[in-house]
Write an enzyme that holds these catalytic residues in place. Structure first.
Site, PDB file in Angstrom:
ATOM      1  N   HIS A 150       2.166   4.342  -2.920  1.00  0.00           N
ATOM      2  CA  HIS A 150       2.250   5.922  -2.704  1.00  0.00           C
ATOM      3  C   HIS A 150       3.470   6.411  -3.281  1.00  0.00           C
ATOM      4  O   HIS A 150       3.737   7.203  -4.130  1.00  0.00           O
ATOM      5  CB  HIS A 150       2.238   6.366  -0.992  1.00  0.00           C
ATOM      6  CG  HIS A 150       0.768   6.040  -0.700  1.00  0.00           C
ATOM      7  ND1 HIS A 150      -0.267   6.819  -1.280  1.00  0.00           N
ATOM      8  CD2 HIS A 150       0.253   5.581   0.564  1.00  0.00           C
ATOM      9  CE1 HIS A 150      -1.427   6.778  -0.526  1.00  0.00           C
ATOM     10  NE2 HIS A 150      -1.024   6.058   0.527  1.00  0.00           N
ATOM     11  N   HIS A 186       0.821  -1.386   0.130  1.00  0.00           N
ATOM     12  CA  HIS A 186      -0.045  -0.038  -0.171  1.00  0.00           C
ATOM     13  C   HIS A 186       0.845   1.270  -0.126  1.00  0.00           C
ATOM     14  O   HIS A 186       0.696   2.171  -1.018  1.00  0.00           O
ATOM     15  CB  HIS A 186      -0.759  -0.161   1.159  1.00  0.00           C
ATOM     16  CG  HIS A 186      -1.921   1.309   1.767  1.00  0.00           C
ATOM     17  ND1 HIS A 186      -3.196   1.302   1.167  1.00  0.00           N
ATOM     18  CD2 HIS A 186      -1.490   2.565   2.012  1.00  0.00           C
ATOM     19  CE1 HIS A 186      -3.637   2.628   1.383  1.00  0.00           C
ATOM     20  NE2 HIS A 186      -2.544   3.388   1.920  1.00  0.00           N
ATOM     21  N   GLU A 187       1.891   1.185   0.840  1.00  0.00           N
ATOM     22  CA  GLU A 187       2.811   2.499   0.871  1.00  0.00           C
ATOM     23  C   GLU A 187       3.813   2.331  -0.260  1.00  0.00           C
ATOM     24  O   GLU A 187       3.981   3.517  -0.827  1.00  0.00           O
ATOM     25  CB  GLU A 187       3.645   2.360   2.409  1.00  0.00           C
ATOM     26  CG  GLU A 187       2.908   2.482   3.382  1.00  0.00           C
ATOM     27  CD  GLU A 187       1.735   3.563   3.549  1.00  0.00           C
ATOM     28  OE1 GLU A 187       1.889   4.731   3.108  1.00  0.00           O
ATOM     29  OE2 GLU A 187       0.738   3.211   4.251  1.00  0.00           O
ATOM     30  N   ASP A 211      -4.765   7.572  -1.246  1.00  0.00           N
ATOM     31  CA  ASP A 211      -5.698   6.716  -0.611  1.00  0.00           C
ATOM     32  C   ASP A 211      -7.224   6.978  -1.262  1.00  0.00           C
ATOM     33  O   ASP A 211      -7.601   8.022  -1.781  1.00  0.00           O
ATOM     34  CB  ASP A 211      -5.620   7.414   0.695  1.00  0.00           C
ATOM     35  CG  ASP A 211      -4.316   6.723   1.579  1.00  0.00           C
ATOM     36  OD1 ASP A 211      -3.896   5.585   1.186  1.00  0.00           O
ATOM     37  OD2 ASP A 211      -3.749   7.535   2.367  1.00  0.00           O
TER      38      ASP A 211
END
Length: 904
Positions: A158, A154-155, A165
């Site tokens: 980014h 998930h990170e 998000d």
């Protein structure tokens, strides 16, 4: 004021500028990722073990999430100098805490283990770093965030691909086009219930259904979406990677374009997979054939070493012009006395057509150590320019002192052209050293920056005045993350003072700094008279300022002990009959090893640009990991011909600024004056007690899951430690910080004043609408005539009952009369109200509104975000059923709550 006893964990870390990540994608595998542990984190073998397990799991999850396209192949874990040495630890090359992709550091607040990515660029642009806390890596957070490997992916999305998000903590619900209230999520196939927790005692909670708010038509503020534990949908990782079924990113087919989240705002409602597939990584990465999983990542454990720096200084013939040799010596002296950290090993080389080692490495322990180096600063200029000779001598000076060039730093300063610089590129790469380059004047070798870019070093450009050089040297601090040891620049001022005239100024010293404080004055003709007064009235005179024996026209005063907190005042008298340039520089360090100083860092969005691409100036002002808000941040950009552009930077969530009040101050830069090198310097000032420290949680983080529904029962996680609204900000005293943002290179630009390209007004991204009786009220932040500068000429506002009309066919939607609306200056808040004619307004009627700003006939901004306004008349019974699942029991068991709570 700044420090609150008992509220904070102290962590020592550095916030980097524009990152030079070493990650490369080759044949589907990522090489060169650096995970660095902060020097303040206590030694713990388990930390390394858990980092490895996280990356191994993440690699496989990433591989499947990207449909067999990418995985992690080689990863370096950087162990801090504060940990014990072990035989398996290798020597780092260019890897440093400062430039790491992932940092492991305590949070600044005593709560806040949410993993997050520092990401403030535009859609599709890389982030700065991922931050995990030791507590997150060492404790079981499985029910809250999902497995650590999933969180990492998930990170990583980014950080690497610049997606955002798909949830929104501030706007957890919205009214859909079908008139249902939906949780902000992606995809909408994720099911769950919406409840309000009335009270929780022991192992049971009483819940009730959510009621609608009579003003907004949405659920009340306390309403919470609780997902089903068991789901069938596979997306999306950017919403809730903790759900077992979630293994993919939202695609164009499954993406929820209506959700009021940052992904839709920043990426024009495009899906995360769409952005990822358009990234540089995926232009060349085809899916791997077969069905085998990817090979396991391999790990290298590297241990940071004592700082090693060698100055490589140009003394060729051209250095005699425009006082360059003098200025170089003034700035090098400041670096050795005030900037380089105690305990560092430092050497010096001078070069022209050939090079001379002036000083092998000396440990900087006291003033005797740097006096030895200062004594050898060059006094005369002459000869040609051979940069490779200088670099080779720098490597020799390091090796001769029994040190390895790996992980060492070279500060290379030159003003000359050199056609043979590329001959030592291979040697430089192999050396493992980091090269910081300082180009002095407009003729410095054009390939100079290749050395910095290839080794992850800083790049600077200094023009005629001494300040550019001083600011460059002041920025070259240790890259180890030990922030309390690093020098901080408070002032750097150049003043052209007429003959026999006085000039004065002030410098605030705040309570986070004051150790090792120096005031330095330089002049060009004759030493001025100096008076310096501390906040308690103690005066220092000209005789207190010491001059170097080399007569390099600079005098300095080291404040004994710790500098007094408050406003210091300086007064200078130019005693000469003619005007001369006087400069004032003030540097200091943190007040104590446990006091985190307020720091500012700055950089441009790219290091090279081709006209007419606009660039963005970014400055980050923080104490620890906490944003500093409400201050004046000014960028000074200087071109090769000495032209200066001054920009006020904003943290208003509009224009170039991604998120409001996150301590990142941004602004577009379009004011090109010819080609070549440009330099950036940023001044951050807190004045009139307006500054505040934000205690809120970071953006771009893994979502904290409140609980799950399993077999009709809610199983809660421990409540997340929250900052109460009245404690969300803390006051901060007045301060001043100055920092160099390095240099950038411009090509294809017309000469100053002959711009052919017309930039449009900036896109409005924060349009809001609400219905009041038979009127609609709008508010937004005004863009400029040119992106975020000046005033737009006019606005076009269009309205429709159909969302897609505005999104797909804005120009044909109904026009709102805006003849009375005159645009304000960029950055101002605009308000506009209009009557809804000829639309009939009934309960539940929804309107969609969008806006465009006009520069001139054919130059318009992009269409804004689409705002929704709804006419809502609350029913007599204002409770409405929750979406998804109905609950019959109001008393729901909570398992494991007492057990987990004790960890927090």
């Amino acid at each position: 004021h700044l420090l609150f006893p008992g509220t904070f964990y102290f962590t020592l870390h550095l916030l980097p500028g524009m990152k030079s990540s070493m990650v490369n994608l080759n044949n589907n595998g990522y090489d060169g990722m650096v995970i660095a542990i902060n020097p303040s984190v206590p030694e713990d073998e388990k930390l390394i073990q858990n980092i490895k397990e996280m990356v191994i799991e993440a690699s496989t999850y990433l591989f499947h999430a990207t449909k067999r396209r990418v995985y992690f192949r080689n990863v370096s874990i950087l162990i801090p100098l504060t940990w014990k040495s072990k035989s398996e630890y290798l020597m780092p090359k260019q890897e440093s805490y400062d430039q790491a992709d992932v940092i492991v550091a305590n949070p600044y607040l005593k709560y806040g283990d949410d993993p997050y990515t520092l990401q403030y660029g535009q859609c599709g642009e890389k982030g700065q770093y991922i931050h995990f806390t030791p507590n997150f890596l060492l404790t079981n957070n499985l029910p809250i965030y999902g497995s650590r490997g999933r969180v990492f992916v998930h990170e990583w999305a980014h950080l690497r691909w610049g997606v955002f998000d798909e949830y929104n903590v501030d706007q957890p619900f919205y009214i859909s086009r079908k008139n249902t209230i939906e949780a902000t999520r992606c995809s909408t196939h994720i099911t769950g219930i919406n409840v309000v927790f009335k009270e929780c005692q022991g192992s049971s909670c009483i819940t009730r259904q959510c009621r609608r708010d009579s003003k907004t038509g949405l659920y009340e503020a306390k309403c919470t979406f609780i997902p089903e534990k068991s789901q069938t949908t596979r997306d999306s990782i950017m919403f809730m990677q903790s759900l077992d079924s979630v293994t993919e990113f939202c695609t164009a087919e499954t993406h929820n374009t209506e959700a009021p989240n940052l992904q839709n705002k920043m990426c024009n409602s495009r899906s995360t997979w769409d952005i990822i597939m358009n990234s540089e990584d995926f232009q060349n990465a085809s899916p791997m054939t077969g069905t085998d999983p990817p090979p396991h990542p391999t790990f290298s454990l590297l241990k940071s070493k004592q700082r090693v720096v060698c100055l490589v200084l140009d003394k060729s013939g051209s250095m005699s012009s425009e006082d360059r040799l003098f200025q170089m010596n003034q700035a090098a002296e400041l670096f050795l006395i005030q900037i380089i950290e105690k305990g560092s090993l430092t050497g010096m080389v001078t070069f022209e057509s050939s090079a001379t080692i002036q000083n092998y490495l000396t440990e900087i322990t006291d003033h005797n150590a740097y006096e030895k180096i200062l004594a050898n600063l060059p006094q005369a200029a002459g000869g040609g320019t051979s940069i490779c000779s200088g670099l080779r001598a720098g490597f020799q000076a390091i090796i001769h002192s029994n040190q390895n060039t790996s992980g060492s730093e070279i500060v290379l300063l030159t003003d000359g052209e050199d056609d043979n610089i590329s001959l030592c590129f291979e040697e430089v790469k192999k050396s493992g050293s980091v090269i910081h380059t300082i180009a002095l004047g407009p003729s410095a070798a054009k390939e100079l920056e290749i050395l910095s870019n290839m080794t992850g070093g800083h790049r600077f450009y200094a023009n005629k005045d001494i300040n550019g050089l001083i600011d460059a040297f002041s920025r070259i601090s240790s890259r180890s993350g030990s922030i309390t040891q690093q020098a901080i620049q408070l002032e750097s001022k150049a003043l052209n003072v007429t003959g026999k005239k006085w000039i004065n100024g002030t410098v605030p010293v705040d309570s986070t700094i004051g150790n090792d404080t120096f005031f330095v004055v330089t002049w060009t003709i004759q030493k001025p008279e100096i008076i310096l007064q501390d906040p308690k009235g103690t005066k220092y005179k000209t005789s207190d300022f010491k001059e170097n024996k080399l007569n390099i026209r600079s005098a300095r005063l080291q404040i004994p002990g710790t500098a007094e907190t408050g406003t210091w005042t300086y007064t200078l008298l130019n005693k000469h009959a003619n005007s001369q340039m006087l400069t004032v520089t003030v540097t200091t360090r943190a007040r104590s090893p446990t006091t985190l100083p307020v720091i500012a860092t700055a950089h441009m969005s790219q290091s090279t640009t081709h006209y007419p691409s606009p660039m963005i100036v970014y400055a980050q002002v923080s104490q620890g990991f906490l944003p500093v808000l409400g201050i004046n941040v000014t960028a000074i950009i200087e071109t090769e011909d000495g032209h200066q552009v001054i920009l006020e930077l904003w943290d208003n969530g509009a224009g170039a600024d991604t998120v409001k009040n996150d301590g990142i101050y941004s602004r577009y830069f379009t004011d090109y004056h010819g080609n070549g090198r440009y330099s950036l310097k940023v001044h951050a000032q807190a004045k009139n007690n307006m500054a505040r420290l934000s205690l809120r949680q970071q953006q771009n983080k893994a979502l904290y899951i409140p609980g799950y529904v399993e077999n009709g029962k809610i199983i809660l996680n421990p409540p997340r430690p929250e900052v109460k609204d009245d404690k969300a900000e803390a006051e901060i005293e007045d301060f001043s910080r100055l920092t160099s943002g390095g240099s950038f290179t411009v090509s294809g630009a017309p000469p100053a004043g002959s711009h052919t390209h017309v930039f449009p007004p900036g896109k409005i991204t924060d349009l809001e609408a609400k219905v009041k009786e038979d009127h609609i009220q709008l508010s937004w932040t005004a863009p400029g005539k040119v992106l975020d500068k000046g005033k737009a000429n006019s606005y076009i506002i269009r309205i429709s009952k159909c969302f897609l009309d505005l999104r797909e066919d804005f120009d044909n939607a109904a026009l709102v009369n805006t003849s009375s609306l005159i645009p304000k200056e960029a950055g101002s808040i605009e308000h506009f109200e209009f009557k809804l004619e000829p639309f009939k307004i009934e309960n539940g009627t929804k309107f969609y509104i969008a806006i465009q700003a006009i520069h001139e006939a054919n130059v318009t901004s992009e269409v804004s975000n689409i705002a929704q306004a709804i006419k809502f008349i609350p029913p007599q019974d204002s409770s409405v059923p929750a979406l998804g699942i109905t609950i019959t029991a109001t008393s729901l068991a909570i398992w494991g709550l007492a057990l987990i709570l004790s960890i927090f």
